[in-house]
Design an enzyme around this catalytic site. Sequence first.
Site, PDB file in Angstrom:
ATOM      1  N   LYS A  31       1.206  -1.319   0.125  1.00 13.34           N
ATOM      2  CA  LYS A  31       0.150  -0.032  -0.054  1.00 13.34           C
ATOM      3  C   LYS A  31       0.698   1.438  -0.363  1.00 13.34           C
ATOM      4  CE  LYS A  31      -2.328   2.729   3.906  1.00 13.34           C
ATOM      5  NZ  LYS A  31      -1.602   3.305   4.089  1.00 13.34           N
ATOM      6  N   ASN A  32       2.216   0.929   0.733  1.00 12.46           N
ATOM      7  CA  ASN A  32       3.198   2.178   1.075  1.00 12.46           C
ATOM      8  C   ASN A  32       3.133   3.046  -0.263  1.00 12.46           C
ATOM      9  OD1 ASN A  32       0.869   3.259   3.381  1.00 12.46           O
ATOM     10  ND2 ASN A  32       2.622   2.727   4.950  1.00 12.46           N
ATOM     11  N   ARG A 102      -4.649  10.992   3.621  1.00  8.81           N
ATOM     12  CA  ARG A 102      -3.986  11.718   3.691  1.00  8.81           C
ATOM     13  C   ARG A 102      -2.711  12.013   2.889  1.00  8.81           C
ATOM     14  NH1 ARG A 102      -2.839  14.163   7.716  1.00  8.81           N
ATOM     15  NH2 ARG A 102      -1.309  14.503   7.512  1.00  8.81           N
ATOM     16  N   CYS A 126      -6.038  12.775  12.552  1.00  6.83           N
ATOM     17  CA  CYS A 126      -6.583  11.348  12.015  1.00  6.83           C
ATOM     18  C   CYS A 126      -6.420  10.381  13.602  1.00  6.83           C
ATOM     19  CB  CYS A 126      -6.753  10.832  11.057  1.00  6.83           C
ATOM     20  SG  CYS A 126      -4.588  10.311  11.022  1.00  6.83           S
ATOM     21  N   ARG A 131      -0.553  14.349  12.570  1.00  4.41           N
ATOM     22  CA  ARG A 131       0.473  14.643  11.687  1.00  4.41           C
ATOM     23  C   ARG A 131       0.374  15.763  10.154  1.00  4.41           C
ATOM     24  NH1 ARG A 131      -1.552   8.849   8.762  1.00  4.41           N
ATOM     25  NH2 ARG A 131      -0.133   9.030   8.620  1.00  4.41           N
ATOM     26  N   PRO A 132       1.670  17.199  10.788  1.00  5.33           N
ATOM     27  CA  PRO A 132       1.226  17.815  10.069  1.00  5.33           C
ATOM     28  C   PRO A 132       1.575  17.930   8.604  1.00  5.33           C
ATOM     29  CG  PRO A 132       2.700  18.258  12.129  1.00  5.33           C
ATOM     30  CD  PRO A 132       1.852  16.890  12.203  1.00  5.33           C
ATOM     31  N   ILE A 133       2.213  18.585   8.129  1.00  2.00           N
ATOM     32  CA  ILE A 133       2.471  18.190   6.918  1.00  2.00           C
ATOM     33  C   ILE A 133       3.591  19.899   6.203  1.00  2.00           C
ATOM     34  CG2 ILE A 133       0.616  17.510   5.223  1.00  2.00           C
ATOM     35  CD1 ILE A 133       0.143  20.583   4.644  1.00  2.00           C
ATOM     36  N   ASP A 134       3.782  20.425   7.587  1.00  2.00           N
ATOM     37  CA  ASP A 134       5.153  21.951   7.547  1.00  2.00           C
ATOM     38  C   ASP A 134       6.115  20.830   6.887  1.00  2.00           C
ATOM     39  OD1 ASP A 134       5.713  19.626   9.652  1.00  2.00           O
ATOM     40  OD2 ASP A 134       6.868  21.077  10.459  1.00  2.00           O
ATOM     41  N   LEU A 135       6.935  19.684   7.336  1.00  2.69           N
ATOM     42  CA  LEU A 135       7.670  19.712   6.284  1.00  2.69           C
ATOM     43  C   LEU A 135       8.186  19.511   4.888  1.00  2.69           C
ATOM     44  CD1 LEU A 135       9.461  16.742   9.100  1.00  2.69           C
ATOM     45  CD2 LEU A 135       9.302  18.682   8.961  1.00  2.69           C
ATOM     46  N   VAL A 337       7.078   7.846  17.071  1.00  2.00           N
ATOM     47  CA  VAL A 337       6.992   7.789  15.700  1.00  2.00           C
ATOM     48  C   VAL A 337       5.441   9.271  15.731  1.00  2.00           C
ATOM     49  CG1 VAL A 337       6.296   7.847  13.218  1.00  2.00           C
ATOM     50  CG2 VAL A 337       8.517   6.313  14.393  1.00  2.00           C
ATOM     51  N   ARG A 407      -8.957  -0.103   4.506  1.00  2.00           N
ATOM     52  CA  ARG A 407      -7.504   1.184   3.609  1.00  2.00           C
ATOM     53  C   ARG A 407      -6.523   0.491   3.111  1.00  2.00           C
ATOM     54  NH1 ARG A 407      -5.765   4.915   7.167  1.00  2.00           N
ATOM     55  NH2 ARG A 407      -4.120   4.945   5.216  1.00  2.00           N
TER      56      ARG A 407
HETATM   57  C1  UD1 Z   1       0.807   6.365   3.054  1.00  2.00           C
HETATM   58  C2  UD1 Z   1       2.216   6.158   3.877  1.00  2.00           C
HETATM   59  O1  UD1 Z   1       3.096   5.652   3.003  1.00  2.00           O
HETATM   60  N1  UD1 Z   1       1.974   6.217   4.986  1.00  2.00           N
HETATM   61  C3  UD1 Z   1       3.015   5.789   5.951  1.00  2.00           C
HETATM   62  C4  UD1 Z   1       3.835   7.711   6.370  1.00  2.00           C
HETATM   63  O2  UD1 Z   1       2.574   8.174   6.529  1.00  2.00           O
HETATM   64  P1  UD1 Z   1       3.348   9.904   6.746  1.00  2.00           P
HETATM   65  O3  UD1 Z   1       4.009   9.831   5.504  1.00  2.00           O
HETATM   66  O4  UD1 Z   1       2.347  10.331   6.868  1.00  2.00           O
HETATM   67  O5  UD1 Z   1       4.278   9.596   7.666  1.00  2.00           O
HETATM   68  P2  UD1 Z   1       5.654  10.587   8.516  1.00  2.00           P
HETATM   69  O6  UD1 Z   1       6.277   9.882   8.145  1.00  2.00           O
HETATM   70  O7  UD1 Z   1       5.574  11.977   7.512  1.00  2.00           O
HETATM   71  O8  UD1 Z   1       5.220  10.698   9.800  1.00  2.00           O
HETATM   72  C5  UD1 Z   1       5.834  10.738  10.487  1.00  2.00           C
HETATM   73  C6  UD1 Z   1       5.836  11.923  12.004  1.00  2.00           C
HETATM   74  O9  UD1 Z   1       6.280  12.464  11.467  1.00  2.00           O
HETATM   75  C7  UD1 Z   1       5.222  13.992  11.455  1.00  2.00           C
HETATM   76  N2  UD1 Z   1       5.352  14.642  10.061  1.00  2.00           N
HETATM   77  C8  UD1 Z   1       5.533  14.385   8.928  1.00  2.00           C
HETATM   78  C9  UD1 Z   1       5.270  15.666   8.195  1.00  2.00           C
HETATM   79  C10 UD1 Z   1       5.171  16.787   8.438  1.00  2.00           C
HETATM   80  O10 UD1 Z   1       5.722  17.436   7.303  1.00  2.00           O
HETATM   81  N3  UD1 Z   1       5.393  17.522   9.428  1.00  2.00           N
HETATM   82  C11 UD1 Z   1       5.530  16.252  10.327  1.00  2.00           C
HETATM   83  O11 UD1 Z   1       6.021  17.092  11.394  1.00  2.00           O
HETATM   84  C12 UD1 Z   1       3.871  13.358  11.185  1.00  2.00           C
HETATM   85  O12 UD1 Z   1       2.981  13.739  12.132  1.00  2.00           O
HETATM   86  C13 UD1 Z   1       4.401  12.036  11.836  1.00  2.00           C
HETATM   87  O13 UD1 Z   1       4.381  12.278  13.283  1.00  2.00           O
HETATM   88  O14 UD1 Z   1       5.089   6.846   7.090  1.00  2.00           O
HETATM   89  C14 UD1 Z   1       4.954   6.501   8.610  1.00  2.00           C
HETATM   90  C15 UD1 Z   1       5.842   5.597   9.187  1.00  2.00           C
HETATM   91  O15 UD1 Z   1       6.154   5.358   8.551  1.00  2.00           O
HETATM   92  C16 UD1 Z   1       3.486   5.558   7.981  1.00  2.00           C
HETATM   93  O16 UD1 Z   1       2.946   4.913   9.501  1.00  2.00           O
HETATM   94  C17 UD1 Z   1       2.489   5.285   7.360  1.00  2.00           C
HETATM   95  O17 UD1 Z   1       1.744   4.241   7.243  1.00  2.00           O
HETATM   96  C1  PEP Z   2      -1.111   5.127   8.656  1.00  2.00           C
HETATM   97  C2  PEP Z   2      -1.143   4.486   8.096  1.00  2.00           C
HETATM   98  O1  PEP Z   2      -1.372   4.634   6.585  1.00  2.00           O
HETATM   99  P1  PEP Z   2      -1.705   6.180   6.092  1.00  2.00           P
HETATM  100  O2  PEP Z   2      -0.734   6.804   6.541  1.00  2.00           O
HETATM  101  O3  PEP Z   2      -1.978   5.948   4.847  1.00  2.00           O
HETATM  102  O4  PEP Z   2      -3.048   6.222   7.088  1.00  2.00           O
HETATM  103  C3  PEP Z   2      -0.641   2.862   8.355  1.00  2.00           C
HETATM  104  O5  PEP Z   2      -0.963   2.054   6.413  1.00  2.00           O
HETATM  105  O6  PEP Z   2      -0.806   2.209   8.505  1.00  2.00           O
END
Ligand code: UD1
Ligand code: PEP
Length: 432
Positions: A31-32, A102, A126, A131-135, A337, A407
Amino acid sequence: MKIYWEASELEKLIVHGGNPLNGTVRVSGAKNAVLPIIVASMLGVGKSTLTEIPELADVHTVSEVIKSLGVAVESPEKGTLVLDGTNITSTVAPYDLVRRMRASFLVMGPLLARKRHAKISLPGGCSIGARPIDLHLKAFEAMGAVIDLADGDIEASVPDGLKGARIYLDFPSVGATENILMAASLAEGKTVLENAAEEPEIVDLATYLNSMGANIRGAGTNTIRIEGVKELRGAAHAVIPDRIEAGTFMVGAAMTQGNVYVENALSEHLKPLIAKLKEVGARVEEDIDGIRVIGTRPLKAVEIKTLPYPGFPTDMQAQFMALATICEGNSIVTETVFENRFMHVEEFKRMGAKIRIEGRSAFIEGVQHLAGGRVNATDLRAGAALVLAGLVAEGRTEIGSLHHIDRGYDDLVAKLQRLGADIVRVRVEDEE
Ligand SMILES: CC(=O)N[C@H]1[C@@H](OP(=O)(O)OP(=O)(O)OC[C@H]2O[C@@H](n3ccc(=O)[nH]c3=O)[C@H](O)[C@@H]2O)O[C@H](CO)[C@@H](O)[C@@H]1O
Ligand SMILES: C=C(OP(=O)(O)O)C(=O)O
């Protein structure tokens, strides 16, 4: 492709515990990996043929997102998608789709690269964290984007086109690394991404992008170098196996004292899980086509701490906690994480588990037996973990909120049934 989430609120799983899992199960595409790869097809002129596509609600959602932006999407047969990104006709990702998943936010990079503009709703928090997107946004700014946040939408434009940059991620975010890889592949000049995520899914995305004509080196390490190119073309790609789905079956074998060959599981992607399963006392045999797990007794208590790859995956935390609930002695599970990924604890407790949370750690006192109960999947992996708990619980377990499980698990019920589990999916009204 089926539309799952409409029905799944009306459905539940019924599991009768006690049967060991025995036999062979084949792991589907990850999936990922598939989600960013489907999005990346937007970068290419001409057709991409993607294989090993798992049948998941998220795959359906992401396909709808890119379709709404102009990508031609066809599925000539089960497990294959043919995508053509030649004509991107819109730069606005619809709210209704973004809120469902997301990973939709990953279209930002390709839209900026192809169309110099993107408008996407701010993906909400969620149940596992804010799960911010600031980065992601900081990186796009470093590449020349101007970002505006209004009415819950993020609007970004880059009038002069994206420029390569030196970017250091404060945390090795998987999504930010993917978004940057896609944007930088078509940016002008060189991007150096430091403290990048190293997950196998990043490597798979980079492999696909390189076969489209990108110039990416170092994916899978913490420094990735991307030399921008003028154009990418559609390409063929087979998605890697899902290490989290594999891990879920491996834990299931250990918990049920079963003997399962997880075909297509790649042991190099599963090292922390294999190490921890061995520590618990399970037998793990690796070969080039898969991994066999043989459950033994007693199961010994463990400590796990989630970390970015190559550490223990947060996406296996809930399933491993299910295992810890029946290990002899006291286990500790620490989540680093996500700040709020313990929603499943209350559900496990309904089944007789003894768990106490302190800060980011859960302290688990192993019990002889879990008891069946009525529980709810609070997120995707929590749902899978409750299924595992149900497989060993005494009596009947009912699991609701199946849209979370849909999902991310391809054909979970049938795969478990073939391994001997007593599990069925029923419509709520049929059953009552
Ligand atoms: C679709 C997908 O591939 N989902 C995976 C992806 O989610 P996703 O890509 O959302 O996970 P991230 O690695 O970005 O997030 C990890 C941590 O960084 C934080 N963060 C992230 C981005 C940002 O701009 N700012 C920030 O603070 C998040 O809130 C979280 O606490 O990696 C996660 C961590 O291995 C997995 O659990 C998810 O299954
Ligand atoms: C947290 C997960 O996925 P997503 O980032 O798509 O919410 C997951 O696959 O466990």
